[in-house]
Design an enzyme around this catalytic site. Structure first.
Site, short mmCIF file in Angstrom:
data_model
loop_
_atom_site.label_atom_id
_atom_site.label_comp_id
_atom_site.label_asym_id
_atom_site.label_seq_id
_atom_site.Cartn_x
_atom_site.Cartn_y
_atom_site.Cartn_z
N LYS A 26 -1.70 13.63 -3.29
CA LYS A 26 -1.18 13.69 -4.66
C LYS A 26 -1.20 15.11 -5.22
O LYS A 26 -1.95 15.43 -6.15
CB LYS A 26 -1.98 12.74 -5.55
CG LYS A 26 -1.87 11.28 -5.13
CD LYS A 26 -2.68 10.36 -6.01
CE LYS A 26 -2.56 8.91 -5.54
NZ LYS A 26 -3.41 7.99 -6.33
N ASP A 49 -2.36 -2.31 0.12
CA ASP A 49 -1.31 -2.45 -0.90
C ASP A 49 0.02 -1.85 -0.47
O ASP A 49 0.88 -1.59 -1.31
CB ASP A 49 -1.77 -1.81 -2.21
CG ASP A 49 -2.06 -0.32 -2.08
OD1 ASP A 49 -2.04 0.20 -0.95
OD2 ASP A 49 -2.31 0.33 -3.13
#
Length: 454
Positions: free
Chosen positions: A173, A117
């Site tokens: 993250k 992606d």
């Protein structure tokens, strides 16, 4: 030196933020710049010297579209492309671990691993050269780039020595600010990475984490690798497309292993194993997370076409429509010469654009019919849909915070965003559709604003 590449496709359960577009076609082959998303990655990889094979790794079960795509890319780039099927989502490293033998088949020196992606101006050829010049077989590369610090929480963050390029710290993250250098989701490994995968698996088994050994013996995974000549490695999809079943002798019932969570944090700052190939500040790159982010990816790719493929961009002439800025029009699309397209528009195969239509900042998918004098901006119109005469479809440009944009407000209302019309939707004439998401197979007979049409 022989090289391979693995593109991680994920599966239907991983593309939920891309709905409703991924309800019709897998996210990795959604059209960006008029061609499937991962086509751009394959094109870049095909330029790497001695690239022997590209492997698509995922757990999609409906392979019709993927088969067609593989055939098209093999014809275009003259390179072997294979699909390896996972039975479940295994993490970014789990499927790599399972198909070790297939990946290393043919004395492979290096192999790339790229998330399916991500896309942009990704210099894989230069990344390989960097590895050859500065690294050995025990050292691996993460492609990174500088990013807006406020958005770095949404990516893997890299702290590295600017002189030696060694990665000193990696966190996926982070909850607190760590670095404004993020991972681009592209890695370069040698065969020795499998030693670290085996070690991470062994440690996880000892602590009872996500990995479950179903055998009673303690045989090493190296004794259980995929044998391509065995009957259980037969093709599921015919002779032309390689789609390998999960080997029946794979010794683990469930494997969930992540480079970003299990491997990189352990290697960073230890014994010089991990290095960063950091892209220049303004290098085009993005990750496609939500369906609305496809609009901005499309705009980025169209802009890259001006440098890499100017022949793909439409130009103004007396016999064609009016073109403003970067516009892609598929050769099979029918566009009336009184229509106005652009900037940043992709018209896909078989689409029909009627007289007086005006389209900007939008993706028009295959076989869509935009009827007379319709207006479309900041929108994605899905496959086989119809936009009626004098209808206005409009979304809101939110590119400044696209990576952190939430679908709903704290009050539960739909936030302003790109308008998404899914596949096989009939939008009647003389309507206004603003900041809306319309699910597949709907007939829209009245105006709608800030709503999800179920």
């Amino acid at each position: 030196m022989d090289n391979k590449a693995i593109i991680l496709l994920g599966g239907p359960a991983k593309g939920t933020r891309f709905r409703p577009l991924s309800l019709h076609k897998p996210k990795p082959i959604f059209p960006i710049g008029g061609v499937p998303l991962i086509y751009h990655t394959i094109e870049s990889l095909s330029k790497v010297p001695n690239m022997k094979e590209i492997i698509l790794l995922g757990c999609f079960t409906d392979l019709n579209e993927i088969e067609k795509f593989i055939y098209m890319c093999e014809e275009k780039f003259k390179i072997n492309i294979k699909y390896l099927k996972e039975n479940e989502i295994m993490g970014s490293a789990g499927g790599i671990f399972k198909y070790k033998k297939d990946i290393l088949l043919g004395k492979v020196d290096n192999f790339f691993v790229i998330n399916g992606d991500v896309l942009g101006d990704m210099p894989f050829k230069e990344m390989l050269k960097f590895h050859d010049n500065f690294c050995n077989q025990e050292q691996y590369i993460i492609m990174g780039k500088y990013n807006d610090p406020s958005q770095s929480f949404n990516y893997g963050c890299i702290s590295y020595d600017e002189k030696t390029k060694e990665i000193l710290h990696f966190v996926e993250k982070p909850l607190e600010f760590s670095s404004n250098v993020i991972s681009c989701g592209a890695y370069l490994f040698t065969s020795t990475i499998f030693d670290h995968l085996q070690s991470a698996l062994t440690n996880s088994l000892k602590t009872g984490n996500e990995l479950i050994n179903t055998r009673n013996d303690s045989q090493n995974f190296n004794n259980h690798t995929l044998d391509m000549n065995e009957s259980n490695a037969s093709s599921e999809t015919g002779d032309n497309i390689s789609c390998i079943k999960t080997p029946s002798h794979f010794p683990y019932k469930s494997v969930k292993l992540s480079f970003e969570l299990d491997i990189f944090p352990e290697l960073a700052g230890k014994s010089g194993h991990l290095f960063g190939y950091i892209l220049p500040q303004n290098t085009p790159w993005m990750q496609i997370k939500s369906s609305s982010s496809a609009i901005y990816a499309d705009q980025m790719i169209l802009n890259l076409y001006t440098k890499n493929h100017p022949e793909l961009l439409a130009i103004n002439s007396k016999s064609t429509c009016t073109v403003i800025g970067n516009v892609f029009i598929h050769p099979t699309a029918s566009v009336h010469n009184t229509s106005v397209l652009g900037p940043d528009v992709s018209i896909c195969a078989g689409a029909i654009i009627g007289p007086g239509a005006r389209i900007s900042h939008s993706i028009i998918c295959d076989n869509v019919h935009i009827q007379d004098h319709a207006f479309v901006t900041c929108s994605i119109i899905g496959w086989n849909s119809i936009v009626g005469r004098w209808t206005r479809i409009e979304g809101t440009d939110c590119r400044d915070d696209i990576s952190i944009h939430s679908l709903f407000s704290p009050q539960g209302k739909l936030n302003p965003s790109v308008t998404i019309i899914a596949n096989d939707v009939d939008v009647h004439s003389e309507l206004v559709v603003f900041n809306a998401i319309v699910l597949p197979n709907k007939e829209l007979k009245e105006c709608t604003q800030n709503q999800i049409v179920l």
